[in-house]
Design a protein around this motif. Structure first.
Motif, short mmCIF file in Angstrom:
data_model
loop_
_atom_site.label_atom_id
_atom_site.label_comp_id
_atom_site.label_asym_id
_atom_site.label_seq_id
_atom_site.Cartn_x
_atom_site.Cartn_y
_atom_site.Cartn_z
N GLY A 178 16.11 -6.19 7.32
CA GLY A 178 17.27 -5.48 7.14
C GLY A 178 17.09 -4.64 5.62
N PHE A 179 16.67 -5.26 4.35
CA PHE A 179 16.41 -3.96 3.58
C PHE A 179 14.62 -2.87 3.68
CE2 PHE A 179 17.39 -7.82 1.36
CZ PHE A 179 18.58 -7.76 0.19
N MET A 180 14.09 -3.23 4.54
CA MET A 180 12.74 -2.50 5.00
C MET A 180 14.12 -1.19 5.52
SD MET A 180 10.74 -0.61 4.89
CE MET A 180 9.52 -2.26 4.06
N LEU A 181 14.91 -1.54 6.46
CA LEU A 181 15.65 -0.33 7.54
C LEU A 181 16.49 0.36 6.32
CD1 LEU A 181 16.65 0.88 9.98
CD2 LEU A 181 18.25 -1.52 10.50
N PHE A 182 17.21 -0.18 5.36
CA PHE A 182 18.24 0.29 4.57
C PHE A 182 17.60 0.99 3.82
CE2 PHE A 182 20.38 0.74 0.50
CZ PHE A 182 21.58 1.20 1.15
N GLY A 183 16.13 0.82 3.18
CA GLY A 183 15.26 1.88 2.57
C GLY A 183 15.02 3.47 3.37
N LEU A 184 14.36 3.06 4.56
CA LEU A 184 13.83 3.70 5.61
C LEU A 184 15.66 5.25 5.45
CD1 LEU A 184 11.70 2.04 7.76
CD2 LEU A 184 10.96 2.85 5.80
N THR A 185 16.06 4.36 6.12
CA THR A 185 17.31 5.03 7.07
C THR A 185 17.89 5.92 5.37
OG1 THR A 185 18.03 3.37 7.81
CG2 THR A 185 19.90 5.06 6.73
N ILE A 186 17.86 5.23 3.92
CA ILE A 186 18.41 6.36 3.89
C ILE A 186 16.99 7.16 2.76
CG2 ILE A 186 18.64 6.44 0.62
CD1 ILE A 186 21.11 5.53 1.93
N GLY A 187 16.24 6.54 2.77
CA GLY A 187 14.65 7.78 2.48
C GLY A 187 14.68 8.91 3.21
N PHE A 188 14.81 8.79 4.96
CA PHE A 188 14.68 9.65 5.32
C PHE A 188 15.98 10.32 5.37
CE2 PHE A 188 12.39 6.23 8.43
CZ PHE A 188 11.26 6.72 7.52
N SER A 189 17.44 10.34 4.73
CA SER A 189 18.69 11.13 5.40
C SER A 189 18.14 11.90 3.77
CB SER A 189 19.57 10.34 5.13
OG SER A 189 20.66 11.04 4.66
N LEU A 190 17.51 11.53 2.73
CA LEU A 190 17.30 12.05 1.60
C LEU A 190 16.23 12.77 2.41
CD1 LEU A 190 18.24 12.86 -1.28
CD2 LEU A 190 16.03 10.96 -1.62
N VAL A 191 15.18 12.97 2.57
CA VAL A 191 14.75 13.69 2.92
C VAL A 191 14.80 14.95 3.82
CG1 VAL A 191 12.05 14.73 3.96
CG2 VAL A 191 12.63 12.36 2.87
N SER A 192 15.53 14.33 5.22
CA SER A 192 16.17 15.07 6.20
C SER A 192 16.94 16.14 5.27
CB SER A 192 16.09 14.58 7.02
OG SER A 192 17.09 14.12 6.67
N ASN A 193 17.88 16.02 4.68
CA ASN A 193 18.65 16.79 4.52
C ASN A 193 18.54 18.08 3.35
OD1 ASN A 193 21.20 15.25 5.88
ND2 ASN A 193 21.43 13.95 4.37
N PHE A 194 17.50 17.46 2.93
CA PHE A 194 17.01 18.33 1.76
C PHE A 194 16.21 19.60 2.44
CE2 PHE A 194 17.30 15.81 -2.64
CZ PHE A 194 17.35 17.72 -3.58
N ALA A 195 15.12 19.22 3.42
CA ALA A 195 14.36 19.75 4.20
C ALA A 195 15.63 21.27 5.48
CB ALA A 195 13.57 19.03 5.01
N GLN A 196 16.92 20.55 5.42
CA GLN A 196 18.09 21.19 5.99
C GLN A 196 18.51 22.49 5.11
OE1 GLN A 196 17.87 21.45 9.15
NE2 GLN A 196 19.05 23.30 8.95
#
Length: 288
Positions: A178-196
């Motif tokens: 779960g910790f890895m999934l949480f980290g990936l979710t937050i990280g992917f959200s951060l990168v994708s939002n900045f990219a947009q």
């Protein structure tokens, strides 16, 4: 009772699915590493023969199988409640998404959306005025960097994203925790939002799509480097998602009147997801 060697295999062979099967069947075992090989041990020659035959039939595991004389195990046929308990982080993320969807009226309640959007905004007549991102961050509103993933516009938008997060999130949570999934979710959200944001400038966007493309890329590349049953996606899924991405990038969806698509978020999520899959898969392969 002495331990009996059942299997001796190269480290490159993925035993995770078969090990999970043994755990479900409550078979006592241990795995050791000797001279660059992985060795599976069980107590007693009779059990060793059964496990050896089981591996010949199900080298990648089969949750429906029981050893002769063993009572049926209920976990593989578990109901929704058991699945939710087994995927707590995935379930919590979806619950939070549903709560936000209800609070925002699926994109109609701008008074709440403005607190979760990448930038604060005000609506005056036909115009939308966005606040400066730098000012938002200076005032401590760091949550805006990730919370757009919780905003959804319409029931179809929510349903598709929730379905794919349930499918991909559970796979990652079962394989990497779960910790890895949480980290990936937050990280992917951060990168994708900045990219947009960097691509389109101040605008209103939201949804889990960027995160989903990140999770998809992570599973895809990880599986190619360190094969495991959890990350083995159904045939054609990756092709379908890439085709959909290309269709969105072509502008066809917007031209047909289905609304603007956050294409940069999708691409950004996919790229960073492939990167994390490359890193995670390489580390898993090295450990084997």
């Amino acid at each position: 009772m002495s331990a009996i060697e059942v299997l001796r295999l190269p480290l490159s062979v993925d035993l995770s699915g078969f090990i999970e099967l043994l755990r479900r069947l409550d078979v006592p075992f241990r795995v050791s590493e000797e001279s660059g090989e992985q060795v599976l041990w069980v107590p007693g020659p009779q059990l060793a023969e059964q496990v050896r035959g089981l591996y010949q039939r199900f080298p990648e595991g089969d949750p429906q199988f029981q050893l002769p004389g063993q009572a049926p195990h209920e976990e593989p046929r578990a109901g929704l409640l058991s699945q939710l308990k087994a995927s707590r982080l995935t379930s919590l993320m979806l619950l939070l998404t549903l709560i936000v969807a209800g609070a925002t009226g699926l994109g109609d309640n701008f008074s709440i959306i403005r607190w979760l959007s990448f930038q604060d905004f005000q609506i005056h007549g036909d115009y939308v005025y966005f606040a400066s991102l730098a000012e938002m961050l200076e005032s401590g509103q760091w949550w805006r960097l990730v919370t757009p993933m919780l905003i959804h516009f319409g029931i179809l938008h929510l349903a598709m994203n929730a379905m794919w997060y349930w499918e991909l999130g559970r796979r990652i949570e079962s394989r990497q925790g779960g910790f890895m999934l949480f980290g990936l979710t937050i990280g992917f959200s951060l990168v994708s939002n900045f990219a947009q944001y960097l691509t389109s400038g101040p605008s209103l966007f939201g949804g889990l799509s960027g995160v989903l493309y990140g999770l998809l890329g992570h599973c895809w590349v990880f599986q190619r480097l360190a094969p495991c049953p959890a990350y083995r996606l159904p045939p054609g899924v990756m092709v379908m998602m890439l085709v959909w991405l290309l269709v969105c990038l072509s502008g066809l969806i917007t031209a047909l009147g289905f609304g603007a698509i956050a294409n940069a978020a999708h691409v950004g999520g996919l790229v960073v997801g492939c990167a994390t899959g490359l890193l995670g898969g390489a580390l898993a392969r090295a450990r084997r």
